[in-house]
Design a protein around this motif. Structure first.
Motif, short mmCIF file in Angstrom:
data_model
loop_
_atom_site.label_atom_id
_atom_site.label_comp_id
_atom_site.label_asym_id
_atom_site.label_seq_id
_atom_site.Cartn_x
_atom_site.Cartn_y
_atom_site.Cartn_z
N GLU A 32 5.70 -13.92 -7.19
CA GLU A 32 5.81 -12.97 -6.08
C GLU A 32 6.81 -11.86 -6.37
O GLU A 32 6.52 -10.67 -6.16
CB GLU A 32 6.23 -13.71 -4.80
N VAL A 52 5.72 -9.50 -9.46
CA VAL A 52 4.60 -8.64 -9.10
C VAL A 52 5.04 -7.56 -8.11
O VAL A 52 4.63 -6.40 -8.20
CB VAL A 52 3.45 -9.48 -8.52
N SER A 53 5.92 -7.92 -7.17
CA SER A 53 6.37 -6.93 -6.19
C SER A 53 7.16 -5.80 -6.84
O SER A 53 7.21 -4.68 -6.32
CB SER A 53 7.23 -7.60 -5.11
N GLY A 112 6.42 -4.67 -9.84
CA GLY A 112 5.50 -3.90 -10.66
C GLY A 112 5.41 -4.28 -12.12
O GLY A 112 5.00 -3.44 -12.94
N ALA A 150 -3.52 -11.41 -9.17
CA ALA A 150 -2.40 -10.50 -8.86
C ALA A 150 -2.36 -10.20 -7.37
O ALA A 150 -1.28 -10.14 -6.76
CB ALA A 150 -2.53 -9.22 -9.67
N LYS A 177 0.78 -10.98 -4.80
CA LYS A 177 1.51 -9.84 -4.24
C LYS A 177 1.70 -10.02 -2.74
O LYS A 177 0.74 -10.01 -1.97
CB LYS A 177 0.76 -8.54 -4.53
N ARG A 178 2.95 -10.21 -2.34
CA ARG A 178 3.26 -10.42 -0.94
C ARG A 178 4.46 -9.56 -0.54
O ARG A 178 5.46 -9.53 -1.26
CB ARG A 178 3.58 -11.90 -0.68
#
Length: 497
Positions: free
Chosen positions: A302, A305-306, A308, A473, A477-478
């Protein structure tokens, strides 16, 4: 009207580390010993992570490491970690989850919240306060680990069904068992320590069911020979299985958990290499009160991915972060170590953490370090990576696992979404990825936010056992990486932290 002012505790550091498992402990120690100031945020109440999880040190101050591998490595890292805390080089914030990470020109900000149901940790008085806590670091090392990957079968939502890692964590944290008679099923070497731990703690393991077969290792013998300590571990588990008479069935799976108010039996079957059930091979194991499933692990992405980071699909079908030889991601100043770069075991996680921590300390005002691991350690890390790839290829998620399902089988337990609803959304509405499934079925929109059902739902949406990178992905992504109170969200309007 009186203006509402929110007081915020801000911890400043050269290097911020998230996680205090094998990778996080190593990263924190390496950065601190390189001369950087370090802040470590961890959701648990004491260091160790899942691999070195142990009973509360407020109850047992000097754990003996019984049931753990590489305990001497933990003791060394823990001694260096505690020494760095004593001299002020490390600020340790246990019992807190990072619910948001932000990138700035001069570094990163982590916004944290008390971990739900976490016991009150010792030696950090600020954690007992509801005051929002933020951490700002010039460099950031994410060592967030992973969690058990699950595949649904009919009845898997009954009480008494647990993740294999959940059973192990229960034993390590409590010194007791969550039941009497167990069936452990799935694939991969992790099933062995779980079953052995149950037996050593006094439980009865009715059977261990492995979907793969030993012959799957034949193309990977060179990788296996490169890490001989794994063979020694396997021999130890074999001795435990023999001593406790634990049946070990290969090419076997649980196709249904039986029970009304809770699990009391399992229906099993022999399968071929693709996971298709062999007709006539079904059998039932009765008098079972706990069923543990383990299909590998899902890296907890999380936060990466947040921010980038570039990602890829690993050999086991998981989404992982891409890093260079310094463990630096595609985002400058952001380093990844441990399972977020690929599930490879604790020994590899420690080596990656050492590399990431040393590299993160560079450029923060600390004396320059070599950052990259010494040649012998780098070679050892590469051997462990080769072993991990071999393990994933020898113990894949069975391609035909979805054939074990019925249309009524629950896939998303939080929102009670069935396999039939997901396949209908795919075939009739074109929902071919996890984000579309959320829109049409609410799969992955419940309390766990897809952590339990995300992999399986993505597979079903893709129509096979290999979900796409964009689908995984999207599942990872949250906006909020952990549950957080409305009050803390409101505080963002009142305070710059």
């Amino acid at each position: 009207m009186t203006e509402h002012v929110v007081q915020v505790d801000i911890f400043w550091a050269d290097v911020a580390v998230v996680g205090a498992g094998p990778a996080g402990l190593a990263a924190a120690v390496a950065a601190a010993e390189a001369g950087a100031s370090v802040a470590v945020v961890d959701s648990a109440a004491q260091p160790g992570g899942q691999y070195w999880r142990h009973r509360p040190e407020t109850v047992i101050p000097d754990p003996d490491g019984r049931g753990h591998h590489d305990w001497d490595v933990y003791l060394d890292l823990r001694s260096r970690f505690d020494a760095a805390r004593t001299r002020g080089a490390i600020t340790y914030l246990p019992g807190r989850s990072v619910w948001m990470a932000q990138k700035h020109d001069d570094g990163f900000t982590l916004r944290t919240t008390p971990t739900l149901a976490s016991p009150t940790p010792v030696a950090t008085p600020t954690l007992a306060s509801p005051t929002p806590v933020a951490v700002r670091g010039r460099r950031l090392v994410l060592c967030t680990g992973g969690y058990d990957r699950q595949l649904p079968v009919p009845g898997w939502d009954l009480p008494g069904v647990m993740a294999a890692g959940g059973i192990q964590a229960f034993i390590k944290a409590n010194g007791s068992l969550p039941g009497r008679r167990f069936v452990i099923a799935g694939t991969g070497p992790f099933l062995l320590p779980v079953a052995a731990g149950i037996a050593e703690a006094g439980g009865t393991v009715v059977a261990v069911l492995e979907a793969s077969a030993p012959s799957a290792w034949l193309p990977h013998l060179r990788a296996a020979v490169g890490v001989p300590e794994k063979a020694l571990e396997g021999a130890g588990y074999a001795a435990t299985f023999a001593r406790h008479r634990i049946p070990y069935r290969t090419r076997s799976v649980v196709t249904e958990v039986l029970g009304e108010n809770r699990a009391h039996a399992v229906r099993t079957a022999r399968v071929d290499s693709a996971g298709r059930v062999r007709p006539g091979s079904e059998r039932v194991y009765d008098d079972v009160d706990v069923v543990g499933f383990g299909w590998g692990f899902t890296p907890q992405l999380e936060l990466p991915v947040s921010l980038g980071v570039a990602t890829r699909i690993d050999a086991d079908g998981s989404l992982v972060g891409v890093v260079d030889s310094r463990q630096e991601s595609s985002v400058p100043g952001l380093f990844l170590a441990g399972e977020v770069t690929g599930v490879g075991g604790a020994a590899l996680a420690v080596l990656e953490g050492l590399a990431a921590g040393g590299a993160a300390a560079d450029g923060t005002g600390a004396p320059p370090s070599s950052a990259i691991l010494p040649p012998k350690a780098a070679a050892r890390a590469e051997r462990h990576r080769r072993f991990a790839r071999a393990m994933h290829q020898a113990h894949p998620v069975p391609a035909a696992w979805s054939e074990w399902l019925t249309p009524e089988t629950t896939v998303c337990r939080c929102e009670e979404v069935t396999a039939g609803e997901i396949t209908a959304a795919r075939s009739e509405l074109g929902a071919a990825d996890s984000r579309s499934l959320k829109s049409f079925t609410r799969a992955g929109m419940g309390w766990c936010q897809g952590r339990v059902c995300g992999f399986a739902a993505s597979c079903l949406a893709a129509g096979n056992s290999h979900p796409s990178e964009p689908s995984l992905a999207a599942s990872a992504k949250r906006p909020l990486a952990a549950p957080v109170s409305i009050g803390e969200l409101a505080a963002l309007n009142d305070a710059d932290y």
